[in-house]
Design a protein around this motif. Structure first.
Motif, PDB file in Angstrom:
ATOM      1  N   VAL A  97     -13.842  -9.734   4.792  1.00 16.02           N
ATOM      2  CA  VAL A  97     -13.786  -8.467   5.643  1.00 16.02           C
ATOM      3  C   VAL A  97     -13.465  -7.423   4.568  1.00 16.02           C
ATOM      4  O   VAL A  97     -13.106  -7.796   3.341  1.00 16.02           O
ATOM      5  CB  VAL A  97     -12.632  -8.605   6.748  1.00 16.02           C
ATOM      6  CG1 VAL A  97     -13.089  -9.549   7.698  1.00 16.02           C
ATOM      7  CG2 VAL A  97     -11.485  -8.809   6.052  1.00 16.02           C
ATOM      8  N   SER A  98     -13.539  -6.120   5.083  1.00 12.46           N
ATOM      9  CA  SER A  98     -12.882  -5.257   4.026  1.00 12.46           C
ATOM     10  C   SER A  98     -11.300  -5.248   4.047  1.00 12.46           C
ATOM     11  O   SER A  98     -10.724  -5.391   5.110  1.00 12.46           O
ATOM     12  CB  SER A  98     -13.553  -3.710   4.597  1.00 12.46           C
ATOM     13  OG  SER A  98     -12.573  -2.909   4.043  1.00 12.46           O
ATOM     14  N   PRO A  99     -10.789  -4.973   2.939  1.00  8.09           N
ATOM     15  CA  PRO A  99      -9.441  -4.546   3.044  1.00  8.09           C
ATOM     16  C   PRO A  99      -8.857  -3.787   4.138  1.00  8.09           C
ATOM     17  O   PRO A  99      -7.659  -3.665   4.554  1.00  8.09           O
ATOM     18  CB  PRO A  99      -8.788  -4.371   1.870  1.00  8.09           C
ATOM     19  CG  PRO A  99     -10.152  -4.724   0.898  1.00  8.09           C
ATOM     20  CD  PRO A  99     -11.343  -4.477   1.698  1.00  8.09           C
ATOM     21  N   GLU A 100      -9.752  -2.913   4.244  1.00  8.45           N
ATOM     22  CA  GLU A 100      -9.427  -1.654   5.325  1.00  8.45           C
ATOM     23  C   GLU A 100      -9.278  -2.038   6.688  1.00  8.45           C
ATOM     24  O   GLU A 100      -8.940  -1.352   7.722  1.00  8.45           O
ATOM     25  CB  GLU A 100     -10.589  -0.522   5.209  1.00  8.45           C
ATOM     26  CG  GLU A 100     -10.636   0.094   3.754  1.00  8.45           C
ATOM     27  CD  GLU A 100     -12.100   1.024   3.760  1.00  8.45           C
ATOM     28  OE1 GLU A 100     -11.847   2.003   3.474  1.00  8.45           O
ATOM     29  OE2 GLU A 100     -13.050   0.331   4.230  1.00  8.45           O
ATOM     30  N   ILE A 101      -9.327  -3.561   7.095  1.00  5.32           N
ATOM     31  CA  ILE A 101      -8.930  -3.965   8.378  1.00  5.32           C
ATOM     32  C   ILE A 101      -7.685  -3.610   8.808  1.00  5.32           C
ATOM     33  O   ILE A 101      -7.440  -3.806  10.211  1.00  5.32           O
ATOM     34  CB  ILE A 101      -9.557  -5.512   8.334  1.00  5.32           C
ATOM     35  CG1 ILE A 101      -9.762  -5.662   9.887  1.00  5.32           C
ATOM     36  CG2 ILE A 101      -8.521  -6.155   7.608  1.00  5.32           C
ATOM     37  CD1 ILE A 101     -10.504  -7.140  10.033  1.00  5.32           C
ATOM     38  N   ARG A 102      -6.751  -3.632   7.992  1.00  3.72           N
ATOM     39  CA  ARG A 102      -5.258  -3.276   8.353  1.00  3.72           C
ATOM     40  C   ARG A 102      -5.334  -1.766   9.102  1.00  3.72           C
ATOM     41  O   ARG A 102      -4.448  -1.758   9.925  1.00  3.72           O
ATOM     42  CB  ARG A 102      -4.559  -3.340   7.113  1.00  3.72           C
ATOM     43  CG  ARG A 102      -4.553  -2.160   5.844  1.00  3.72           C
ATOM     44  CD  ARG A 102      -3.466  -2.415   5.079  1.00  3.72           C
ATOM     45  NE  ARG A 102      -3.449  -1.302   4.180  1.00  3.72           N
ATOM     46  CZ  ARG A 102      -2.260  -1.079   3.460  1.00  3.72           C
ATOM     47  NH1 ARG A 102      -1.453  -2.111   3.304  1.00  3.72           N
ATOM     48  NH2 ARG A 102      -2.430   0.012   2.633  1.00  3.72           N
ATOM     49  N   ASP A 103      -6.485  -1.187   9.109  1.00  3.70           N
ATOM     50  CA  ASP A 103      -6.320   0.125   9.672  1.00  3.70           C
ATOM     51  C   ASP A 103      -7.761   0.102  10.614  1.00  3.70           C
ATOM     52  O   ASP A 103      -8.667   0.612  10.216  1.00  3.70           O
ATOM     53  CB  ASP A 103      -6.521   1.440   8.588  1.00  3.70           C
ATOM     54  CG  ASP A 103      -5.326   1.585   7.726  1.00  3.70           C
ATOM     55  OD1 ASP A 103      -4.026   1.832   8.559  1.00  3.70           O
ATOM     56  OD2 ASP A 103      -5.343   1.644   6.582  1.00  3.70           O
ATOM     57  N   PRO A 104      -7.665  -0.376  11.606  1.00  2.06           N
ATOM     58  CA  PRO A 104      -8.847  -0.608  12.344  1.00  2.06           C
ATOM     59  C   PRO A 104      -9.769   0.613  12.973  1.00  2.06           C
ATOM     60  O   PRO A 104     -10.759   0.458  13.255  1.00  2.06           O
ATOM     61  CB  PRO A 104      -8.331  -1.297  13.871  1.00  2.06           C
ATOM     62  CG  PRO A 104      -6.906  -1.858  13.475  1.00  2.06           C
ATOM     63  CD  PRO A 104      -6.647  -1.204  12.479  1.00  2.06           C
TER      64      PRO A 104
END
Length: 263
Positions: free
Chosen positions: A157-164
């Motif tokens: 996934v993208s690391p940005e998944i922590r900010d949905p």
């Protein structure tokens, strides 16, 4: 040895942060880099603000800062080792083994290729007795059907998944451990999530899919894997010694096998 584990909502697989401790996760900065990259780093790097990297086997602050950005897949593996086996290896030793098996390739200018799936699958199958299956070009709605107790998905996934709510997120570049599915929701450990949404985060599949690169590895705790309740073998010790020297020298053979997430 200090492994940062926390109670998991599924009761069996502990959470592991790639940064060594969950409270360091909130210090992680993610910044988009042209044309399609993403820089990931710690906001504060002075010794008083860092995780106790020596407890995880790293030889220096610089080594910890370099590799902690890359070991999301190994954090997922540590969670499985702690949940399914009695194997307990500090992150630096696990990294040394991964290097020896060609799961990461360190290029002359310092760029890292990996985690590289096929050698990783060969390693964890051979040493820990897990059963692995490569997943490619498959949406989470399909691959998640295989997730159940004793069967997980390490998903790209993208690391940005922590900010949905991220607008037009990247796809891939980071690995999370999908360990449960409830209806159209997936539950996963994010080695770089915020402290409030890293351990057993939940997202609807349609949101998860926005960040998903549609590839990963299905891993099962086979009877052999469940019986692997012992430390690494003497052969594993020899592998660690060999890989350790290569990690220190920054030299790796230039073999690349299978798909790799960008660092």
């Amino acid at each position: 040895m200090s492994i940062s584990t926390f109670p998991s909502h599924d009761g069996s697989l502990p959470y592991v942060s790639q940064w060594g401790s969950l409270d360091r996760n909130d210090e992680v900065v993610m910044r988009r880099a042209a044309p399609s990259g993403l820089d990931v780093f710690l906001r504060r790097t002075d010794p008083s603000q860092l995780h106790d990297w020596a407890s995880d086997g790293y030889h220096s602050r610089e080594e910890y800062l370099f590799w902690s950005r890359k070991v999301c897949g190994l954090a997922c593996l540590q969670s499985l080792l702690h949940g399914w086996t009695d194997v307990r290896l500090p992150m630096r030793e696990l990294l040394a083994l991964a290097l020896d098996w060609g799961c990461y390739v360190l290029e002359p200018r310092g760029k890292v290729q990996g985690l590289i799936y096929r050698p990783f699958m060969a390693w964890v199958s051979s040493q820990f007795g897990f059963t692995c299956q490569l997943v490619e070009n498959t949406p989470i709605q399909e691959s998640a059907q295989a997730v159940r107790p004793g069967h997980v998905l390490i998903a790209s996934v993208s690391p940005e998944i922590r900010d949905p709510r991220t607008y037009e997120p990247r796809r891939g570049g980071h690995l999370v451990l999908v360990h449960a599915v409830h209806g159209r929701m997936v539950r996963f450990h994010n080695p770089s999530g915020y402290s409030h949404n890293a351990d057993s985060a939940s997202l609807p599949m349609r949101i998860f899919e926005r960040f998903h690169a549609r590839r990963g590895i299905l891993i099962s705790a086979t009877s052999c894997g469940q019986a692997n309740r012992h430390p690494a073998s003497a052969g594993g010790d020899r592998c660690r010694e060999s890989a350790s020297s290569q990690l220190q020298c920054g030299r790796r053979r230039p073999e690349v096998i299978g798909p790799a997430d960008p660092p």
